[in-house]
Motif scaffolding. Structure first.
Motif, PDB file in Angstrom:
ATOM      1  N   ARG A  29     115.484 117.112  27.095  1.00 56.65           N
ATOM      2  CA  ARG A  29     115.946 115.822  26.582  1.00 56.65           C
ATOM      3  C   ARG A  29     115.749 115.755  25.072  1.00 56.65           C
ATOM      4  O   ARG A  29     114.670 116.043  24.561  1.00 56.65           O
ATOM      5  N   LEU A  30     116.828 115.388  24.374  1.00 60.94           N
ATOM      6  CA  LEU A  30     116.767 115.251  22.920  1.00 60.94           C
ATOM      7  C   LEU A  30     115.982 113.996  22.571  1.00 60.94           C
ATOM      8  O   LEU A  30     116.356 112.879  22.946  1.00 60.94           O
ATOM      9  N   LEU A  31     114.856 114.160  21.874  1.00 62.98           N
ATOM     10  CA  LEU A  31     113.992 113.034  21.528  1.00 62.98           C
ATOM     11  C   LEU A  31     114.422 112.375  20.232  1.00 62.98           C
ATOM     12  O   LEU A  31     114.497 111.150  20.146  1.00 62.98           O
ATOM     13  N   TRP A  32     114.659 113.178  19.213  1.00 67.89           N
ATOM     14  CA  TRP A  32     115.134 112.642  17.938  1.00 67.89           C
ATOM     15  C   TRP A  32     115.638 113.763  17.040  1.00 67.89           C
ATOM     16  O   TRP A  32     115.344 114.941  17.277  1.00 67.89           O
ATOM     17  N   SER A  87     114.393 104.354  15.198  1.00 68.07           N
ATOM     18  CA  SER A  87     113.252 103.850  15.971  1.00 68.07           C
ATOM     19  C   SER A  87     112.420 104.966  16.584  1.00 68.07           C
ATOM     20  O   SER A  87     111.330 104.706  17.113  1.00 68.07           O
ATOM     21  N   GLN A  88     112.920 106.200  16.530  1.00 68.87           N
ATOM     22  CA  GLN A  88     112.208 107.323  17.141  1.00 68.87           C
ATOM     23  C   GLN A  88     111.441 108.183  16.134  1.00 68.87           C
ATOM     24  O   GLN A  88     110.494 108.874  16.499  1.00 68.87           O
ATOM     25  N   VAL A  89     111.843 108.171  14.860  1.00 67.90           N
ATOM     26  CA  VAL A  89     111.206 109.041  13.867  1.00 67.90           C
ATOM     27  C   VAL A  89     111.307 108.403  12.490  1.00 67.90           C
ATOM     28  O   VAL A  89     112.284 107.702  12.190  1.00 67.90           O
ATOM     29  N   SER A  90     110.296 108.646  11.674  1.00 68.88           N
ATOM     30  CA  SER A  90     110.293 108.098  10.312  1.00 68.88           C
ATOM     31  C   SER A  90     109.516 109.015   9.385  1.00 68.88           C
ATOM     32  O   SER A  90     108.723 109.858   9.831  1.00 68.88           O
ATOM     33  N   GLU A  91     109.754 108.847   8.096  1.00 63.70           N
ATOM     34  CA  GLU A  91     108.987 109.593   7.091  1.00 63.70           C
ATOM     35  C   GLU A  91     107.659 108.908   6.856  1.00 63.70           C
ATOM     36  O   GLU A  91     107.588 107.696   6.648  1.00 63.70           O
ATOM     37  N   ARG A 119     106.879 111.471  11.343  1.00 64.55           N
ATOM     38  CA  ARG A 119     106.168 111.047  12.548  1.00 64.55           C
ATOM     39  C   ARG A 119     107.199 110.670  13.597  1.00 64.55           C
ATOM     40  O   ARG A 119     108.043 109.785  13.368  1.00 64.55           O
ATOM     41  N   GLY A 120     107.130 111.338  14.736  1.00 62.59           N
ATOM     42  CA  GLY A 120     108.044 111.039  15.820  1.00 62.59           C
ATOM     43  C   GLY A 120     107.388 110.225  16.898  1.00 62.59           C
ATOM     44  O   GLY A 120     106.159 110.166  17.009  1.00 62.59           O
ATOM     45  N   MET A 121     108.203 109.574  17.706  1.00 61.00           N
ATOM     46  CA  MET A 121     107.705 108.798  18.833  1.00 61.00           C
ATOM     47  C   MET A 121     107.052 109.733  19.841  1.00 61.00           C
ATOM     48  O   MET A 121     107.633 110.747  20.236  1.00 61.00           O
ATOM     49  N   GLU A 122     105.837 109.427  20.245  1.00 62.89           N
ATOM     50  CA  GLU A 122     105.137 110.255  21.234  1.00 62.89           C
ATOM     51  C   GLU A 122     105.463 109.809  22.654  1.00 62.89           C
ATOM     52  O   GLU A 122     105.728 108.647  22.904  1.00 62.89           O
TER      53      GLU A 122
END
Length: 623
Positions: A584-587, A288-292, A620-623
């Motif tokens: 903080r680790l985002l993804w 849910s935090q990052v995708s191709e 694309r990561g969650m901003e």
């Protein structure tokens, strides 16, 4: 992980009996293997050892040819390669040479000198019914695991298909094709099993070993360097009607047989699979935090990061191909074929794409069309990354020079020729200076306008392998910051190059980044963590440390920052995103299992990755 399979040493000898009817076509012959000679232009002993081995081989008329399996030059330098080439040429047999990791990791020519001396980084020949295929296993220019390039694996498949019918196939590499040695071992062994490969022959460990590469028999041989018993030696292989036997041959002694396999018995299921595959479960944890956004399989290893502008993603590869991908879709917009490899990261600005090649040139292309705008000839390969400031590109080369080039015309603004080593880094342009390291243990600061030397910083230990050459320096006006191979972070005065502080608090290696406000520096440690320090030349203060769980890590990759996200990447395909203020680790996202070069932020929470497996990926990561 490493299995000394007794089946290869004991049971295999029993299997050599009773299968002659399957092997009547084989003609017996003998060949030698020479490996891990580690020539050093400053040390005559490795050359003396090899000369004694050559004399021993030359005196043996039963040896048909010699395989030379890498680590020829200890520092990868041209002088040592040249000396080795002159020495090995005194063999009175044919010889076939592939590179080892010492040639590739520290190659001052981007492997051009190796190809000039030995014709290619591969070899292929057939001898009495056996097809021999040798190829490079890396790593290339920077610290990483070994890797079999996709173009080399395609070449093996093509050669076996075209020339392998009715023949035994012997594969020759430097690295053993094992997890922990070669990052894409599973892809290689899966392919080689389907091709019916009989055996793999290699070096690297400096000792005699029998191994199993997911079922495929393999042998590693001793180095020609003097062993703990004071002996100098090499290996002899005997191909018989139904077997392959290997012996250690120390100079002045009779051969001592230590291993062998049946060439008629099958040791593996050709349709089988590797014993183990990489774990990609991390991608599910952060779904849910990052995708191709898109992925392209280019088919050629890439050692440089991408350059990005509003419309394009620009990637150069090991075949000399520069490709522009559409930033939104990943579709190819244009390609340009340059001579030589593209090793250094390109840069794009004002509609001009600039990059160096190992064919002794810096090239400027029209970024929209891929049309050649200019070409600057150099006095050696250019494997350095490009930095553009305004309309001037700065790039260093293997000719020991740093150049400033007007990107509109290709005119050389200035050239500084006082560099003591070759350059692979991306220069830092800051505070009226061009700052860069070279493989001569030195960090240089030149006047941005004139190219005049302003100061030098020299590593306190000296020696090539401590050079601040792989790191891309960062600065905030008060200090210049680097991480070097001694595993230290260093703050340097921008005015005179003096050391302000140097800390070993975190074991970092050739990786660094800086927050956009210039207040924090981040670095990747060699075990699991990303760390952050205050960017203050007056004192060392750690701000945070985040365990990202990537394990042992020694790949040379930087930590770019976009907004408040710092990115890192690893030798085994992992991309990490962390909040640069809090840690903080985002993804995390695993794009493959091979080295991911320094990632390139592309705006809007997107990053582009390139890797040695040839994949180009937009995340694309969650901003």
């Amino acid at each position: 992980m490493i299995r000394k399979t007794s089946r290869l040493l004991v049971a295999s000898l029993l299997l050599m009996c009773g299968t002659a009817s399957m092997a009547q076509h084989r003609q017996p012959f003998t060949f030698a293997q020479v490996t891990d000679v580690h020539f050093n232009s400053g040390d005559p002993k490795p050359c003396e050892y090899l000369k004694s081995v050559i004399a021993d081989i030359n005196a043996n008329p039963s040896i048909d040819f010699v395989l030379v399996t890498g680590d020829l030059a200890d520092n990868g330098d041209n002088a040592s390669l040249d000396l080795f080439a002159r020495t090995i040429a005194t063999l009175n047999k044919k010889y076939y040479v592939i590179p080892g990791n010492h040639e590739t990791t520290w190659s001052e020519s981007g492997m051009m000198q190796f190809s000039r001396l030995f014709g290619s980084e591969r070899f292929e020949f057939t001898h009495k019914g056996v097809l021999f295929l040798g190829f490079n296993t890396g790593p290339f220019i920077k610290m990483a695991l070994g890797h079999v390039a996709p173009q080399d694996l395609d070449w093996v498949r093509s050669e076996v298909s075209a020339k392998g019918r009715g023949k035994d196939v012997f594969i020759v590499t430097h690295y053993p094709i094992l997890q922990g040695d070669v990052d894409n071992w599973y892809q290689v062994t899966d392919s080689l099993r389907r091709l019916g490969v009989k055996v793999l022959i290699g070096g690297h460990y400096h000792t005699n070993r029998a191994l199993s590469y997911d079922g495929i028999p393999g042998f590693l041989s001793r180095s020609t360097l003097i062993d703990p018993e004071g002996k100098v030696g090499y290996s002899i292989y005997n191909v018989t009607a139904d077997s392959l036997l290997i012996s250690e041959k120390n100079v002045g002694e009779e051969p001592r047989r230590w291993g062998g396999i049946s060439l008629s018995h099958s040791y593996y299921d050709p349709s089988g699979h590797a014993d183990k595959y990489p774990d990609f479960s991390v991608n599910g944890r952060y779904a849910s935090q990052v995708s191709e956004v898109w992925r392209v399989k280019s088919g050629a290893s890439t050692y440089a990061s991408a350059a990005v502008d509003k419309r394009g993603v620009y990637v150069g590869d090991a075949t000399g191909r520069m490709t522009c991908y559409d930033k939104a879709t990943g579709k190819v917009r244009w390609t340009f074929s340059a001579e030589g490899k593209i090793v250094g990261t390109p840069a794009v600005s004002h509609g001009v794409l600039v990059f160096g090649t190992t064919a002794d040139a810096v090239v400027g292309l029209d970024a929209a069309t891929g049309r050649l705008r200019w070409r600057v000839s150099t006095d050696g390969p250019v494997i350095g990354a490009v930095a553009i400031d305004g309309t001037t590109a700065f790039v260093g080369g293997s000719d020991h020079k740093m150049r400033a080039i007007d990107i509109r015309s290709g005119r050389e603004v200035w050239t500084y020729g006082g560099v003591g080593g070759y350059v692979v880094t991306r220069p830092l342009v800051s505070g009226g200076k061009v700052v860069f390291g070279a493989w001569d243990c030195t960090l240089y600061a030149l006047n941005r306008q004139t190219g005049a030397l302003m100061w030098r910083w020299t590593h306190p230990l000296g020696g090539m392998h401590y050079s601040p050459a792989g790191v891309w320096p960062v600065a905030n006006g008060r200090g210049i910051y680097i991480a070097d191979p001694q595993r230290a972070l260093t703050a340097i005065s921008p005015t005179d190059g003096t050391t302000r502080w140097r800390t070993f608090l975190s074991k970092v290696r050739e990786s660094i980044g800086m927050s956009l406000d210039g207040q924090r520096i981040m670095a990747k440690t060699m075990q699991d963590s990303i760390v952050c320090y205050r960017a203050d030349p007056d004192g060392v203060k750690e701000l945070w440390a985040t365990n990202a769980g990537f394990g042992y890590e020694h790949a040379t990759t930087m930590l770019p920052v976009e907004r408040h996200t710092v990115y890192s990447s690893t030798k085994e395909g992992l991309v990490v995103a962390i909040d640069d203020r809090t840690g903080r680790l985002l993804w995390e996202y695993k794009v493959g299992n091979s080295l991911v070069n320094t990632v390139t932020p592309a705006g809007g929470g997107r990053v582009v990755t390139t890797s040695t497996d040839g994949d180009v990926v937009m995340l694309r990561g969650m901003e």
